[in-house]
Design a protein around this motif. Sequence first.
Motif, short mmCIF file in Angstrom:
data_model
loop_
_atom_site.label_atom_id
_atom_site.label_comp_id
_atom_site.label_asym_id
_atom_site.label_seq_id
_atom_site.Cartn_x
_atom_site.Cartn_y
_atom_site.Cartn_z
N PRO B 162 0.81 -1.23 0.00
CA PRO B 162 0.00 0.00 0.00
C PRO B 162 0.84 1.27 0.00
CG PRO B 162 -0.84 -1.56 1.61
CD PRO B 162 0.43 -2.14 1.07
N ARG B 165 2.28 1.76 -3.45
CA ARG B 165 1.18 2.10 -4.36
C ARG B 165 0.85 3.58 -4.24
NH1 ARG B 165 -2.50 -2.68 -4.00
NH2 ARG B 165 -4.03 -1.40 -2.95
N ASP B 166 0.80 4.01 -2.99
CA ASP B 166 0.48 5.41 -2.71
C ASP B 166 1.54 6.32 -3.33
OD1 ASP B 166 -1.26 7.29 -1.21
OD2 ASP B 166 0.67 7.76 -0.26
#
Lengths: 245, 238
Positions: B162, B165-166
């Motif tokens: 995550p 991805r961010d």
Amino acid sequence: MHARLLASTVARILGQLRHDRPTVALVLVMPIVLLTLVKYMFEGNDPVFQRATLVMLGIFPFVLMFVVTSIAMLRERSSGTLERLLTTPVGKLDILFGYGLAFAVAATVQGAVATGLAYWLLGLETAGPVGLVVLIAVANAVLGVALGLLCSSFARTEFQAVQFMPAVAFPQLLLCGLFVPREEMAGWLQAISTVLPLSYSVEALLEVGANTDPTGLMWRDLGIVVACVAGALVLGGLTLRRRSA
Amino acid sequence: MDAAIEIAGLVVDRGGRRVLHGLDLTAATGAVIGVLGPSGSGKTTMLRSVVGVQRVRAGTVTVLGHPAGSRPLRSRIGYMTQAPSIYGDLTVIENVRYFASLYRLGTSAVAEAIDAVGLADHAQRVTRTLSGGQHSRASLACAIVARPDLLVLDEPTVGQDPLLRDELWAYFHDLAAGGTTILVSSHVMDEANRCDELVLIREGVLLHTGTPAGLKAEAGCADLDEAFLTLVRRNEAA
Ligand SMILES: Nc1ncnc2c1ncn2[C@@H]1O[C@H](COP(=O)(O)OP(=O)(O)OP(=O)(O)O)[C@@H](O)[C@H]1O
Ligand SMILES: [Mg+2]
């Protein structure tokens, strides 16, 4: 074709080869081992040894580069890098000639090592200069590259690519004059061998073996080999499609 | 603003089956456009049509004012395929350097691209030895290193954690703010929220185009996943 794109591509392919130690070792060591074998096989029969060694110096680069190239190109296709390259400024001919040039460099090293060994350790003697033997060996290697690139477009898997070896390389090996001089073959075999490019490179090598100065026949044969290379590369270019289904 | 991508009546057959059934689409320059849809819906096929490697049956695809795949475009688009397509026997930096050289770019572009995908510490590793997520980021680096006007990314964030991805999405928006148009496929709805424009496709048919907020409003729900399902059902009922 574009010089800068071609140069980048050659450098990239040589870089891949540099990382692939086993292949480099195979390409350099295998001819030496096989030539040594030939030496002891024909111990005591010098004319046969001379002929076989000279012809094999031309055949190794052809066979090895054929196999190495068809697999390298197949990987380029199956890994998706080819499709990706075709969306960049690089042209089809940059890719094909990139392979041709990169493997010509590799073949020059291989040819120099194998030829050097044959002359100075195994006792090969030719009337003509060593340099011409290496030159013809490199032309053969590039022929192997060009045919390998072309054949790889008909293979879907590495397994299939390897099977082109017997289909494309073996008939040429059998009929090129290594085992039986071409003049002694049955007429129809001679006819087949006349349309196979390897027959001409073998003839060119034998010319260097028998004559002090390069002969017209040798240059003609070398010209035929180079023309076959160009033809195979252009055909290879036609089989490279930017768009696929 | 000029349209970066204009697709009209795009029909594509693959393996003897119709995969795209007459797609129409206009995408603005400098936008992050998300292509969403279930597996097998035709996202990759649409992206391949935009970069010009897909054989098309009918319709036109115009990219930056030129027919898709034409020569003037090749120095202006970067493409990341769904399966990582880089040279497994070269290091990360050698791969990125090669692709950079095709666009006449050098050392600083290479370092920047590797940094952007968080592989600076692994630049000297042979890509075959990388983890799946690292491998696909190396492939992403080879697309962004082109500094193209249009970046076409096929599921670039699959297999990333995550946090990464961010960071990647923040980077995409930085690029878009600088004028790069980004066409990105995904089947993760939470990523759809970060797109300026959404293109929903299902079984090769365009279901909806518009902003994430517009999609939610049209479906009458607050959640994109739910909005997508609502639209699918409404479409089937119709
Ligand atoms: N090489 C191919 N030959 C034949 N059919 C194909 C090929 N590639 C994809 N298809 C078919 O085309 C359709 C669309 O595939 P596509 O790859 O565009 O889907 P996708 O939306 O990208 O799916 P995913 O999310 O799984 O990547 C599918 O039905 C698929 O089976
Ligand atoms: Mg896909």
